[in-house]
Design a protein around this motif. Structure first.
Motif, PDB file in Angstrom:
ATOM      1  N   UNK A 107     -29.910  49.782   2.669  1.00 17.76           N
ATOM      2  CA  UNK A 107     -29.490  48.888   4.074  1.00 17.76           C
ATOM      3  C   UNK A 107     -28.523  49.289   4.709  1.00 17.76           C
ATOM      4  N   UNK A 108     -27.506  49.873   4.362  1.00 19.58           N
ATOM      5  CA  UNK A 108     -26.454  50.526   5.232  1.00 19.58           C
ATOM      6  C   UNK A 108     -26.959  51.542   5.963  1.00 19.58           C
ATOM      7  N   UNK A 109     -27.868  52.630   5.227  1.00 18.71           N
ATOM      8  CA  UNK A 109     -28.404  53.635   6.048  1.00 18.71           C
ATOM      9  C   UNK A 109     -29.183  53.194   7.209  1.00 18.71           C
ATOM     10  N   UNK A 110     -30.148  52.198   6.898  1.00 23.96           N
ATOM     11  CA  UNK A 110     -31.071  51.756   7.696  1.00 23.96           C
ATOM     12  C   UNK A 110     -30.255  51.093   9.182  1.00 23.96           C
ATOM     13  N   UNK A 111     -29.305  50.372   8.708  1.00 24.98           N
ATOM     14  CA  UNK A 111     -28.576  49.668   9.879  1.00 24.98           C
ATOM     15  C   UNK A 111     -27.861  50.559  10.712  1.00 24.98           C
ATOM     16  N   UNK A 112     -27.092  51.828  10.180  1.00 21.25           N
ATOM     17  CA  UNK A 112     -26.516  52.987  10.985  1.00 21.25           C
ATOM     18  C   UNK A 112     -27.707  53.731  11.687  1.00 21.25           C
ATOM     19  N   UNK A 113     -28.710  53.754  11.286  1.00 18.61           N
ATOM     20  CA  UNK A 113     -29.802  54.463  12.074  1.00 18.61           C
ATOM     21  C   UNK A 113     -30.320  53.760  13.015  1.00 18.61           C
ATOM     22  N   UNK A 114     -30.471  52.352  12.826  1.00 22.78           N
ATOM     23  CA  UNK A 114     -30.891  51.478  14.011  1.00 22.78           C
ATOM     24  C   UNK A 114     -29.963  51.305  15.272  1.00 22.78           C
TER      25      UNK A 114
END
Length: 448
Positions: A139-146
């Motif tokens: 989730x943290x990776x996805x939020x950062x990329x978004x």
């Protein structure tokens, strides 16, 4: 060349993927059976002809793993392929002994035989044991990329426990899609945290078809994130490999299959839960990383816990309901719900054992380490009803829901409930955001 008869030993996931990628159209082999373990009611079914391909017009039968020695003899099996995750080396080799004693070869397929190559950059998130914290890492990776303007599609490790043909390719964009696809609690625990944040998730049975669908998602796709299951290695070849480790189980990173494979092939090793583990255990894990994966970057992180209604915990007698796989084959005695109970002043953690009904009695018999905690088992309608009845029977003031989903959405609970949420926060070592910046530059991704 003589065709070899093969049995694939699995648990409705990696076994199907190994078949699809290595055996399906390979006329040097004939897969005569799958065997199933860990997941209830999987055996007695068939891997359907629609998925099995032209060499298997009748499909492939699925049997209980308990029948393995008899099947090897009766079906004249030449080799058995081990294809499920999070077993100790002792257990894996115990199965090997059963196979060899029955006369067959024992085989493990590696990444070169089973990983698929994507047209898009891939980040894989895997772990050395079930329940280390992959989900909050993903989730943290996805939020950062978004936030950087990239479109990310998550592909989740398989959990196909229903109609396999219908589940060939599944796309989850809303909570309603969970109901549409008849998801189990285990599936919802993995998909719901993504879709409630607006992320697209794919899963299913045929991961080549899933990959093509994800790469061409109607909402767009710049990066694919492999959201791993248990301690399995990725089905897709990663451009950035991230592995999560758990200091509550120090040493397990070198004792469980295939978690050590994930560790030895990782670019980034995250030691999670450092806020609740003893320093000695953290040191053991860190030293094992340096020995097994000396070139990987090491991050130490906290699994930060929050509670929506802490007043229901303080001074109360509580029943803690935790993520099922973490407690069962993950062998953990506690989860986020237990930590929340202790930190928020619960007076007593109620033992659910006297109140167990139906299949949950079998679960506790199979996993005797469980105490003062209830795993959220829900692979089917019967288990869901048993979970609901057990919770409602239990003499407690409140229920702490430590699972990643809101259980009250799928079962009726007759007591006050409070939910536990957990996130990943780096406290030492490289920052994930900086690692992702380097990944973006290396992959020459164009930001919106």
């Amino acid at each position: 060349m003589e065709t070899k008869n093969v049995i694939i030993i699995g648990a409705a996931g990696r076994d199907f993927h190994n078949f699809n990628t290595y055996y399906r159209d390979n006329d040097s082999y004939k897969v005569v059976a799958f065997t199933a373990a860990q997941i209830p009611d999987i055996d007695g079914r068939k891997y359907p002809s629609e998925l099995a391909g032209k060499l298997y017009p009748e499909g492939i039968p699925i049997y209980s793993q308990d029948e393995l020695p008899k099947l090897i003899k009766e079906l004249e099996v030449d080799e058995c392929v081990f294809a499920f995750s999070d077993l100790s080396y002792e257990d894996v080799m115990g199965i090997s002994a059963v196979v060899n004693a029955a006369g067959a070869d024992f085989k493990l397929l590696g990444p070169n035989s089973t990983m698929l190559k994507s047209k898009k950059p891939v980040i894989s998130v895997t772990a050395v044991r079930t329940g280390t914290g992959k989900s909050q890492t993903s989730r943290k990776i996805i939020e950062s990329l978004l936030k950087k303007g990239l479109k990310v599609v998550a592909v989740r490790h398989p959990m196909p426990y229903g109609d396999l043909t219908a589940q060939r390719v599944q796309r989850f964009a809303t909570v309603d899609d969970l109901k549409k696809h008849d998801c189990t609690i285990e599936e919802m625990e993995e998909y719901e945290p993504h879709v409630t944040r607006g992320n697209i998730v794919y899963a299913g049975v045929d991961y080549a078809d899933i990959l093509e669908a994800a790469e061409n998602d109607p909402d767009g796709c710049d990066v694919i994130l492999w959201d791993g299951g248990n301690n399995d290695f990725s089905f897709y070849e990663p451009d950035l490999a991230i592995t999560v480790l758990d200091p509550h189980r120090p040493g397990h990173e070198l004792k469980y299959y295939p978690g050590e494979v994930c560790l030895r092939t990782t670019d980034v090793a995250i030691i999670n839960k450092v806020d609740s583990a003893p320093q000695e255990a953290i040191d053991i894990v860190e030293n094992n990383i340096k020995a097994a994966s000396p070139v990987s970057e090491i991050i130490k992180a906290e699994s930060t816990i929050s509670v929506d209604k802490p007043e229901l915990i303080k001074g109360k007698r509580v029943l803690v309901v935790e993520d099922g796989p973490t407690l069962t084959h993950g062998e953990m005695k506690i989860g986020a719900g237990t930590v929340a109970a202790e930190r928020n002043g619960a007076t007593e953690l109620i033992d659910p054992t006297p109140y167990l009904v139906g299949t949950l009695k079998e679960t506790f018999a199979a996993y005797p380490h469980l105490e003062n905690v209830l795993p959220a088992m829900g692979y089917g309608e019967k288990q869901l009803k048993d979970l609901e009845e057990t919770i409602n029977n239990t003499d407690c003031d409140a229920v702490i829901i430590g699972t990643p989903i809101d259980l009250t959405r799928v079962i009726n609970i007759n007591k006050p409930t409070t939910r536990v949420f957990y996130d990943l926060d780096e406290v030492e070592g490289p920052n994930l955001d900086n690692i992702l910046e380097n990944f973006i530059k290396k992959q020459q991704l164009q930001l919106a």
